[in-house]
Design a protein around this motif. Sequence first.
Motif, PDB file in Angstrom:
ATOM      1  N   ASP A 226      43.878  -1.439 -53.963  1.00 51.80           N
ATOM      2  CA  ASP A 226      44.818  -2.171 -53.134  1.00 51.80           C
ATOM      3  C   ASP A 226      44.292  -2.307 -51.698  1.00 51.80           C
ATOM      4  O   ASP A 226      44.366  -3.383 -51.090  1.00 51.80           O
ATOM      5  CB  ASP A 226      46.152  -1.401 -53.187  1.00 51.80           C
ATOM      6  CG  ASP A 226      47.137  -1.882 -52.170  1.00 51.80           C
ATOM      7  OD1 ASP A 226      47.635  -2.995 -52.350  1.00 51.80           O
ATOM      8  OD2 ASP A 226      47.382  -1.157 -51.186  1.00 51.80           O
ATOM      9  N   GLN A 227      43.726  -1.231 -51.170  1.00 57.59           N
ATOM     10  CA  GLN A 227      43.167  -1.280 -49.813  1.00 57.59           C
ATOM     11  C   GLN A 227      41.989  -2.248 -49.745  1.00 57.59           C
ATOM     12  O   GLN A 227      41.854  -3.021 -48.788  1.00 57.59           O
ATOM     13  CB  GLN A 227      42.721   0.117 -49.374  1.00 57.59           C
ATOM     14  CG  GLN A 227      43.874   1.102 -49.179  1.00 57.59           C
ATOM     15  CD  GLN A 227      43.402   2.541 -49.082  1.00 57.59           C
ATOM     16  OE1 GLN A 227      42.392   2.929 -49.685  1.00 57.59           O
ATOM     17  NE2 GLN A 227      44.122   3.365 -48.330  1.00 57.59           N
TER      18      GLN A 227
ATOM     19  N   SER B 214      49.564  -0.782 -46.708  1.00 64.41           N
ATOM     20  CA  SER B 214      48.152  -0.772 -47.074  1.00 64.41           C
ATOM     21  C   SER B 214      47.289  -0.636 -45.821  1.00 64.41           C
ATOM     22  O   SER B 214      46.367   0.186 -45.765  1.00 64.41           O
ATOM     23  CB  SER B 214      47.826  -2.062 -47.838  1.00 64.41           C
ATOM     24  OG  SER B 214      46.490  -2.083 -48.235  1.00 64.41           O
ATOM     25  N   LEU B 215      47.606  -1.412 -44.798  1.00 71.10           N
ATOM     26  CA  LEU B 215      46.849  -1.345 -43.541  1.00 71.10           C
ATOM     27  C   LEU B 215      46.967   0.040 -42.905  1.00 71.10           C
ATOM     28  O   LEU B 215      45.979   0.593 -42.417  1.00 71.10           O
ATOM     29  CB  LEU B 215      47.367  -2.407 -42.562  1.00 71.10           C
ATOM     30  CG  LEU B 215      47.078  -3.861 -42.958  1.00 71.10           C
ATOM     31  CD1 LEU B 215      47.881  -4.816 -42.083  1.00 71.10           C
ATOM     32  CD2 LEU B 215      45.585  -4.159 -42.842  1.00 71.10           C
TER      33      LEU B 215
ATOM     34  N   SER C 149      47.519   2.839 -44.401  1.00 75.41           N
ATOM     35  CA  SER C 149      46.777   3.836 -45.183  1.00 75.41           C
ATOM     36  C   SER C 149      45.281   3.750 -44.886  1.00 75.41           C
ATOM     37  O   SER C 149      44.582   4.757 -44.887  1.00 75.41           O
ATOM     38  CB  SER C 149      47.062   3.669 -46.677  1.00 75.41           C
ATOM     39  OG  SER C 149      46.464   2.492 -47.185  1.00 75.41           O
ATOM     40  N   ILE C 150      44.798   2.550 -44.607  1.00 78.32           N
ATOM     41  CA  ILE C 150      43.383   2.387 -44.239  1.00 78.32           C
ATOM     42  C   ILE C 150      43.135   3.030 -42.881  1.00 78.32           C
ATOM     43  O   ILE C 150      42.170   3.773 -42.685  1.00 78.32           O
ATOM     44  CB  ILE C 150      43.007   0.890 -44.218  1.00 78.32           C
ATOM     45  CG1 ILE C 150      43.062   0.306 -45.625  1.00 78.32           C
ATOM     46  CG2 ILE C 150      41.621   0.690 -43.608  1.00 78.32           C
ATOM     47  CD1 ILE C 150      43.033  -1.216 -45.692  1.00 78.32           C
TER      48      ILE C 150
END
Lengths: 494, 494
Positions: free
Chosen positions: A42-43, B16-17, B19-20
Amino acid sequence: MTPFEELTEKQKRIQSLESISSLLGWDEQTLLPEDSADQRQDQNATMASIIHEAKTDLQIGAILDQMEKEPRDEKTYPILRDARIEFDRATKLPASWVEKHARLCSEAYHAWAAARKNNDFPSYAPYLQRHLDLALEASDLLGWSEKPYDLQIDFYDPGVDSATIDNLFSELKTELVPVLDQILGSSVQARTDIFKGFSVDKQKAFLEDVTSSLGFNYKRGRIDISLHPFCSGNGADTRMTTRFHEDNPLDSLFSSIHETGHGLYEQGLPLHSLHNALGKAAGMGAHESQSRLWENQVSRSRAFWEHYEPKFREAFPSQLDGISSDELYLAINSVSRNPIRVDSDEVTYNLHIIIRFEIEKRLFAGELKIEELPDFWNAQYKELLGIEPRNDAEGVLQDVHWSGGSFGYFPSYCLGNMLAAQLWYTALDQLPNLQDDFSRGDFSRLLTWLRENVHKHGARYHLLELSKQATGQALSPKSLIRYLQDRYLPLYQK
Amino acid sequence: MTPFEELTEKQKRIQSLESISSLLGWDEQTLLPEDSADQRQDQNATMASIIHEAKTDLQIGAILDQMEKEPRDEKTYPILRDARIEFDRATKLPASWVEKHARLCSEAYHAWAAARKNNDFPSYAPYLQRHLDLALEASDLLGWSEKPYDLQIDFYDPGVDSATIDNLFSELKTELVPVLDQILGSSVQARTDIFKGFSVDKQKAFLEDVTSSLGFNYKRGRIDISLHPFCSGNGADTRMTTRFHEDNPLDSLFSSIHETGHGLYEQGLPLHSLHNALGKAAGMGAHESQSRLWENQVSRSRAFWEHYEPKFREAFPSQLDGISSDELYLAINSVSRNPIRVDSDEVTYNLHIIIRFEIEKRLFAGELKIEELPDFWNAQYKELLGIEPRNDAEGVLQDVHWSGGSFGYFPSYCLGNMLAAQLWYTALDQLPNLQDDFSRGDFSRLLTWLRENVHKHGARYHLLELSKQATGQALSPKSLIRYLQDRYLPLYQK
């Protein structure tokens, strides 16, 4: 802001995003917990979509249009040239193509892994066909319809086409086959199964010593463990990987040195220009020339081992007890018929590549059908290497590349071998008694020379021009043949 | 797509962003090569700007406006509630405030580090003043002008305000000081300097055994080494860190268990809702309740050590030779007057927090000036803990938080301690003979109970409501006092 400053700002953002994406990829292959792959996918998709957005920013096209109208400026020319290629490729491939390709890569990878496991090429063939169709469609979309394969090669080595490779490879093949026959006809036989019980910790310490001495800057880089060795990141933060086997210390040592060659190139590129052509690698062939030069010409040499053999024996006294210097050196330079490319030596390696090139060329010209691949593969291996793969798993299914739609990538390995040998003789010529340095563990003159003649140019010159600039000669297989003869014939003369 | 589906898509992208971004932060503190920080700063800034863009997407506001007009739906209510808070905070703070704050954080961090090193509070004071001014400005911008400090607290524990904390802390202080006097007046003295030469490899193996048994899922997480222990990531990929000292094995063990508590919470949040309030932690106080419960109530208990003492001795036979069971258990539960918060025990810890709360409250009310901080600090330490810091480095300069503009964060540690004790007695009540499980190395009943009563709710209930839902009681210091008396008075009764 000037148009150039505007372009620079956009390129810096793209570079920053790509470096983040690269770190995600590195982490995935080195540290990611086994059940956490779902989030990583997903990332990765998130980053891919943001990068695609950044690369297709229409303002980039407008800036380029404007700057291209102005008279050519030598300093910015390579920057504009490569920015134009990248922008056109990003914008001319519609989102539907990109999506189809991404999905196919994932599906084809799993199909390939299963097919290799089950030795079942037919189950994989439809995915290959779809990849081929998509690649041909890309050639149409990007206006490369005359020789579609040339586009694929251009992705990895701009300016190189299949006709050029055809000429280089046919000369190489003609010269190489007799050399190989001479080596393999020798009564001298290297033994590579004599290494047992090399502890991983000590291997790691030894290879960190070696790779530091070669010049890898561990203050801007790391080495970790992954299933397949690779080098990722950039000169600001270079992440190499290796793998360890207690009974095969040469594998991790030489794979680390190979990746160090890639790493030294990255670390030698101008750090302030990572975002444009002046700070990027000249292409895959040039990159491979660096990894091969350090792995083969330098680190498999007598001079290198004059320095490192005592240290190697100091680190592994009992393990090397009973193995003579000659046996060690021969194992380091063993040549054999091996059906697997990644396990092959630097002499036969080139033939593995030539076979793959011949196949790709024919596939794109419509002269070979996907379902004919296994037979063609096996016939080529018999003809050029004198071996027949026992099955497709150790034949046509051995490489991952095609499952990712990477056609045109394989030739760069062999082009890199050619450039490596050419750089080697140029350096030997310009740096008197260079190998004496190696026998003292000093590699700085060679590294400085490569920095000056290859690294500092970034992608200002692509492969063919880089060869002329750095060696004064067009790229040719002559130096590679000369090198293989110089290195291997004396060893295998009996 | 329905408005809710649209919102979900946007929230998934933000998650998602983030988590990155979190992975970049983790890597920075664990693995980043020492000279590669420049590129990481650039990558962090890139991600921050992309996340800011995603959070201020005006479509989110439009979707929320629309959905808030509809009748309240119990399932989506917490999602909308927290999405509204996040959107308003992201959009109401102008870019100029965000930029000033980011720059100040970086400058103030370096000023703090230098000031602590040189024991020079005055050089740091102007940065603190600017942080305070910016925080007050944020309160105005976000419409929190009546009690500006309350906004700061709300960042970490939504729904909690300074009046609530005032009540909780004054009761706690009143009850705690006599308990502490009793403990410190005892003739029993723990010795923590009796541990020598615990090899790092064996410490790591031991703590991985312990933390796995507690329930941490290493297939979705890792533990690595950093200067200061932390837990980052989310339940899909939870990354904890610890640090090792050969002469202080209890430090890495208990810090790992503490981070495991955070990790278990993350791993217990609903994985399919990481992008919205149903899959996020209820706040910092709730998070801390989990780390403290596992670290203190569980792992400093007699029952826990009945199971682990033999294993600890097996791993370190010679190092523990001559240390009795009582000495070991007392060292694990040592209480002392220590000027440093992070080195303090769970009894005095709460007083360290109360002092910081009193200071922050006065700063935001304009009742205390920045330059008066050291004197106020020292006077409070003398009054509550009976010690005077020898200098500002071990006094007002000891914590990093304020240099990042983090006011209102400290109270959550102590609120977490209260909730931990309250959860502890509720669990003991509802799970008969729970501690017998621990003495067999089985922690699954407690974990299941926490999953059911705390984790599975995500941020559906914020701290104060969560306390009621999970324990049937409003948050109060009573259980914490009871727990500290139960645990420590018998140990220090002589």
